[in-house]
Scaffold this motif. Structure first.
Motif, PDB file in Angstrom:
ATOM      1  N   ASN A   1     -46.142   4.304 186.654  1.00 25.12           N
ATOM      2  CA  ASN A   1     -45.616   4.435 185.307  1.00 25.12           C
ATOM      3  C   ASN A   1     -46.235   5.667 184.662  1.00 25.12           C
ATOM      4  O   ASN A   1     -47.458   5.780 184.598  1.00 25.12           O
ATOM      5  CB  ASN A   1     -45.963   3.208 184.466  1.00 25.12           C
TER       6      ASN A   1
ATOM      7  N   VAL B   1     -41.637   5.333 178.958  1.00 27.03           N
ATOM      8  CA  VAL B   1     -42.171   5.083 180.290  1.00 27.03           C
ATOM      9  C   VAL B   1     -41.191   5.641 181.317  1.00 27.03           C
ATOM     10  O   VAL B   1     -39.989   5.352 181.258  1.00 27.03           O
ATOM     11  CB  VAL B   1     -42.362   3.575 180.544  1.00 27.03           C
TER      12      VAL B   1
ATOM     13  N   TRP C   1     -40.583   5.814 185.385  1.00 30.71           N
ATOM     14  CA  TRP C   1     -41.008   5.275 186.686  1.00 30.71           C
ATOM     15  C   TRP C   1     -40.882   6.371 187.735  1.00 30.71           C
ATOM     16  O   TRP C   1     -39.854   7.060 187.836  1.00 30.71           O
ATOM     17  CB  TRP C   1     -40.107   4.120 187.103  1.00 30.71           C
TER      18      TRP C   1
END
Ligand code: FES
Length: 196
Positions: free
Chosen positions: A63, A70, A72
């Protein structure tokens, strides 16, 4: 006189925490990611973020914060990449609609520059909740090949962030502009080198 805004790129240090891959059926836990604490003004300015991706193992997800969201960064296993082809197009809502607003590399089945490394915002496109990793095949039913589930209203996404038909989320998880040079991923700059 006001303090100059620091727009230099932020480098994210990845610390530890290897995670077992999805092949074993074990739940994936995002490894710890430490940031070198950019100034609040630099954050607000949306400075690009650099991530050393060399330590990410297949099946792991990091993250990373970019522009208050956020993001990924996940290295998919060969099996996870293959799973993307097992989902019939009829089960996916958003095959075309975001082409104009997404990087060109986000429009194929893998939605990534290289088949393994996917970079996408961990923000549900319905009302902004954070979907949960459900990476193990079968975890959400017999035909589940692994992906992400938003607990707020039940949206489902595959391992490329493509949204399943019937989900309240109208579009795929967004892929931010990014580029990869060797082992360095930069989020916030496109492959053409232009800052987003
Ligand atoms: S916010 Fe994700 S399904 Fe509603």
């Amino acid at each position: 006189m006001s303090e100059p805004v620091n727009t230099s790129r932020r480098r994210v240090a990845i610390a530890a925490a290897a995670v077992p891959g999805a092949l074993t059926g074990a739940a994936i836990v995002a490894p710890f990611v430490a940031s070198l604490a950019p100034s609040e003004r630099a954050k607000a300015a949306g400075a690009p973020v650099e991530v050393d991706i060399s330590a990410i193992k297949p099946g792991e997800k990091l993250n990373v914060e970019w522009r208050g969201k956020v993001v990924w960064v996940m290295k998919r296993t060969a099996e996870q990449i293959a799973s993307l082809d097992k989902i019939p197009a009829s089960q996916l809502t958003d095959a075309e609609s975001r082409k104009s607003s997404q990087p060109a590399y986000a429009t194929g089945a893998t939605r990534s520059i290289t088949p393994d490394l996917v970079v996408m915002e961990g923000v549900c496109t319905h009302l902004g909740c954070s979907p949960t990793a459900k990476l193990s095949p079968g975890e959400l039913g017999n035909d589940w090949v692994g992906g992400f589930y938003c607990p707020c209203h039940g949206s489902k996404f595959d391992l490329a962030g493509r949204v399943y038909t019937g989900s309240p989320a109208p579009t795929n998880l967004a892929v931010p502009p990014h580029k990869i040079a060797g082992t360095m991923l930069t989020i916030g700059i496109g492959q053409d080198g232009k800052e987003a």
